[in-house]
Design an enzyme around this catalytic site. Structure first.
Site, PDB file in Angstrom:
ATOM      1  N   ARG A 154       0.828  -1.218   0.000  1.00  0.00           N
ATOM      2  CA  ARG A 154       0.000   0.000   0.000  1.00  0.00           C
ATOM      3  C   ARG A 154       0.859   1.262   0.000  1.00  0.00           C
ATOM      4  O   ARG A 154       0.621   2.189  -0.778  1.00  0.00           O
ATOM      5  CB  ARG A 154      -0.887   0.001   1.249  1.00  0.00           C
ATOM      6  N   ARG A 235      10.296  -0.141   9.268  1.00  0.00           N
ATOM      7  CA  ARG A 235      10.643  -0.608  10.612  1.00  0.00           C
ATOM      8  C   ARG A 235      12.161  -0.530  10.763  1.00  0.00           C
ATOM      9  O   ARG A 235      12.910  -0.857   9.833  1.00  0.00           O
ATOM     10  CB  ARG A 235      10.179  -2.051  10.850  1.00  0.00           C
ATOM     11  N   ASP A 259      12.671   7.390   9.912  1.00  0.00           N
ATOM     12  CA  ASP A 259      11.552   7.667  10.825  1.00  0.00           C
ATOM     13  C   ASP A 259      11.446   6.559  11.864  1.00  0.00           C
ATOM     14  O   ASP A 259      10.644   6.649  12.788  1.00  0.00           O
ATOM     15  CB  ASP A 259      10.241   7.765  10.036  1.00  0.00           C
ATOM     16  N   GLU A 264      14.348   1.813  18.827  1.00  0.00           N
ATOM     17  CA  GLU A 264      13.524   2.998  19.118  1.00  0.00           C
ATOM     18  C   GLU A 264      12.639   2.829  20.350  1.00  0.00           C
ATOM     19  O   GLU A 264      12.202   3.819  20.944  1.00  0.00           O
ATOM     20  CB  GLU A 264      12.658   3.365  17.906  1.00  0.00           C
ATOM     21  N   HIS A 296       9.309   8.320  14.528  1.00  0.00           N
ATOM     22  CA  HIS A 296       8.175   7.461  14.154  1.00  0.00           C
ATOM     23  C   HIS A 296       6.883   8.270  14.069  1.00  0.00           C
ATOM     24  O   HIS A 296       5.906   7.973  14.766  1.00  0.00           O
ATOM     25  CB  HIS A 296       8.021   6.302  15.149  1.00  0.00           C
TER      26      HIS A 296
HETATM   27  P1  NAD Z   1       1.801  -3.838   2.842  1.00  0.00           P
HETATM   28  O1  NAD Z   1       1.601  -5.145   3.517  1.00  0.00           O
HETATM   29  O2  NAD Z   1       0.684  -3.255   2.066  1.00  0.00           O
HETATM   30  O3  NAD Z   1       3.068  -3.927   1.870  1.00  0.00           O
HETATM   31  C1  NAD Z   1       4.240  -4.554   2.227  1.00  0.00           C
HETATM   32  C2  NAD Z   1       4.866  -5.088   0.946  1.00  0.00           C
HETATM   33  O4  NAD Z   1       6.142  -5.610   1.276  1.00  0.00           O
HETATM   34  C3  NAD Z   1       4.047  -6.214   0.293  1.00  0.00           C
HETATM   35  O5  NAD Z   1       3.850  -5.921  -1.076  1.00  0.00           O
HETATM   36  C4  NAD Z   1       4.938  -7.448   0.479  1.00  0.00           C
HETATM   37  O6  NAD Z   1       4.810  -8.387  -0.576  1.00  0.00           O
HETATM   38  C5  NAD Z   1       6.305  -6.802   0.493  1.00  0.00           C
HETATM   39  N1  NAD Z   1       7.355  -7.649   1.059  1.00  0.00           N
HETATM   40  C6  NAD Z   1       7.271  -8.568   2.041  1.00  0.00           C
HETATM   41  N2  NAD Z   1       8.464  -9.141   2.228  1.00  0.00           N
HETATM   42  C7  NAD Z   1       9.323  -8.579   1.344  1.00  0.00           C
HETATM   43  C8  NAD Z   1      10.694  -8.747   1.053  1.00  0.00           C
HETATM   44  N3  NAD Z   1      11.425  -9.659   1.715  1.00  0.00           N
HETATM   45  N4  NAD Z   1      11.257  -7.995   0.083  1.00  0.00           N
HETATM   46  C9  NAD Z   1      10.504  -7.078  -0.602  1.00  0.00           C
HETATM   47  N5  NAD Z   1       9.185  -6.881  -0.365  1.00  0.00           N
HETATM   48  C10 NAD Z   1       8.610  -7.614   0.591  1.00  0.00           C
HETATM   49  O7  NAD Z   1       2.296  -2.846   3.994  1.00  0.00           O
HETATM   50  P2  NAD Z   1       2.192  -1.243   3.979  1.00  0.00           P
HETATM   51  O8  NAD Z   1       0.873  -0.837   4.520  1.00  0.00           O
HETATM   52  O9  NAD Z   1       2.646  -0.752   2.668  1.00  0.00           O
HETATM   53  O10 NAD Z   1       3.269  -0.896   5.106  1.00  0.00           O
HETATM   54  C11 NAD Z   1       4.654  -1.152   4.906  1.00  0.00           C
HETATM   55  C12 NAD Z   1       5.361  -1.048   6.239  1.00  0.00           C
HETATM   56  O11 NAD Z   1       5.327   0.318   6.674  1.00  0.00           O
HETATM   57  C13 NAD Z   1       4.654  -1.804   7.371  1.00  0.00           C
HETATM   58  O12 NAD Z   1       5.074  -3.130   7.427  1.00  0.00           O
HETATM   59  C14 NAD Z   1       5.041  -1.039   8.610  1.00  0.00           C
HETATM   60  O13 NAD Z   1       6.157  -1.695   9.191  1.00  0.00           O
HETATM   61  C15 NAD Z   1       5.465   0.331   8.077  1.00  0.00           C
HETATM   62  N6  NAD Z   1       4.666   1.428   8.604  1.00  0.00           N
HETATM   63  C16 NAD Z   1       5.307   2.484   9.175  1.00  0.00           C
HETATM   64  C17 NAD Z   1       4.591   3.568   9.661  1.00  0.00           C
HETATM   65  C18 NAD Z   1       5.260   4.776  10.291  1.00  0.00           C
HETATM   66  O14 NAD Z   1       4.581   5.585  10.961  1.00  0.00           O
HETATM   67  N7  NAD Z   1       6.549   4.968  10.117  1.00  0.00           N
HETATM   68  C19 NAD Z   1       3.190   3.545   9.565  1.00  0.00           C
HETATM   69  C20 NAD Z   1       2.577   2.468   8.937  1.00  0.00           C
HETATM   70  C21 NAD Z   1       3.315   1.416   8.457  1.00  0.00           C
END
Ligand code: NAD
Length: 341
Positions: A154, A235, A259, A264, A296
């Protein structure tokens, strides 16, 4: 349902209380993080609500189960902080907010990239000191640069689109599955090594799993393009921070915007301005002129907080009613190589 809400900040209380008018849960807001020393506060609560830096390992979950907790409601998307196998064995359901505002995180990612590359925090600090000199503030056009997006779910997909269509970058991507819509706009999928070797900018958007732990390490930095910029809003433990420090010292890494940070949990979300920070790696990172760190906050928009609150309270209502938990996280999701989280 009676819910012990741990790690409560003023904005959590504001948005959860507002959304709860439609649900009527009995929310008890608690400022401490959830750990073994604070777990007694959840005694008798069927549900606890937690955030990213509450670590729910086996001992903690065992303690919660012993005092009647049957539901862990994560008010975040990531679930790497929960031992899902232990939760399943103890009969505790785990629910999360899989998507709230991917725009919040994607837009913050681009903001970090621009701020880092165009030296905006340094420029602002100078101007506040009546120093209007431009030496040392030279940036780069984003147009025409090659950007590598690791994880095109996403958030990563939005960042990829923005950089491709909005800024005119060449965008490379690495994921276990290809998004046909991204392929359709000219985003090029390939192996991680090829992405690292070609990208001027690398942005991380995959979840933290055993497979992605320290995805960026000494070896990947060694293979990367000299002077590349690294952005991480996903992360912290996706990056080996000690290897990153070495990469910055040697100049192989041209700049970093973070971030999130592996350790953290000991730092972020608290005001530590009067404390001694004991994390030498973190402190070393902050000394580099080409490192930008935020605590974060990528998720922190009004829209995201409202959506997080609504989904969290709906998850809890579904559990209370005994319905199927659409947003349950189960142990298999952690180890399945193609799981979308
Ligand atoms: P998502 O599940 O929609 O997308 C994650 C993508 O990573 C998927 O397409 C998956 O196939 C891919 N993936 C999994 N393993 C992989 C690998 N080894 N190599 C390459 N790609 C791989 O998740 P999202 O909603 O896009 O969120 C992504 C990350 O952002 C979350 O996992 C979360 O840790 C982080 N996040 C951070 C914040 C923040 O405030 N900083 C907020 C929300 C989410």
């Amino acid at each position: 349902m009676r819910v012990a809400v741990f790690s409560t900040k003023p904005y959590d209380r504001q948005y959860l209380s507002g959304a709860n008018a439609a649900f009527g849960h009995d929310l008890v807001f608690l400022e401490p993080k959830l750990d073994l020393s604070t777990a007694p506060l959840a005694d008798g609560f069927p549900a606890v609500c937690v955030f990213v830096n509450d670590t729910l390992d086996r001992p903690l979950l065992t303690q919660l189960a012993a005092t009647g907790t049957r539901l862990v409601a994560l008010r975040c998307a990531g679930f790497n902080n929960v031992d899902l196998h232990a939760a399943a064995e103890l009969g505790i359901d785990v629910v999360r907010v899989p998507a709230y505002s991917p725009h919040a995180v994607a837009e913050f990612t681009v903001a970090l990239l621009l701020a880092l590359d165009r030296r905006i925090p340094r420029a602002w600090a100078r101007v506040r000191d009546n120093n209007f000199a431009l030496d040392g503030l030279i940036g780069n056009d984003l147009f025409g640069k090659t950007v590598g997006i690791v994880g095109t779910g996403r958030i990563g997909a939005l960042v990829a689109r923005c950089l491709k269509l909005g800024f005119g970058c060449r965008v490379l991507a690495h994921d276990q599955w290809q998004d046909p819509e991204l392929v359709g706009i000219g985003i090029e999928y390939g192996p991680l090594d090829d992405l690292m070797a070609a990208a001027d900018i690398v942005s991380l958007h995959c979840p933290l799993t055993p497979q992605t732990h320290h995805l960026v390490n000494a070896a990947t930095i060694e293979r990367a393009k000299a002077g590349f910029l690294l952005i991480n809003t996903s992360r912290g433990a996706l990056i080996d921070a000690e290897a990153l420090v070495e990469g910055l010292k040697g100049g192989k890494v041209g700049g970093v915007a973070l971030d999130v940070y592996e350790q953290e949990a000991d730092l972020f979300f608290e005001d530590l301005s009067n404390e001694i920070i004991h994390d030498d790696v973190f402190q070393r990172l902050l000394t580099f002129p080409n490192v930008l760190v935020t605590g974060h906050q990528a998720f922190l928009t009004a829209e995201a907080l409202a959506a997080i609150s609504e989904t969290t309270l709906r998850n809890i209502a579904a559990a209370e009613a005994g319905h199927v938990l659409d947003n349950a996280v189960v142990a298999e999701a952690v180890s399945a190589p193609h799981a979308r989280t």
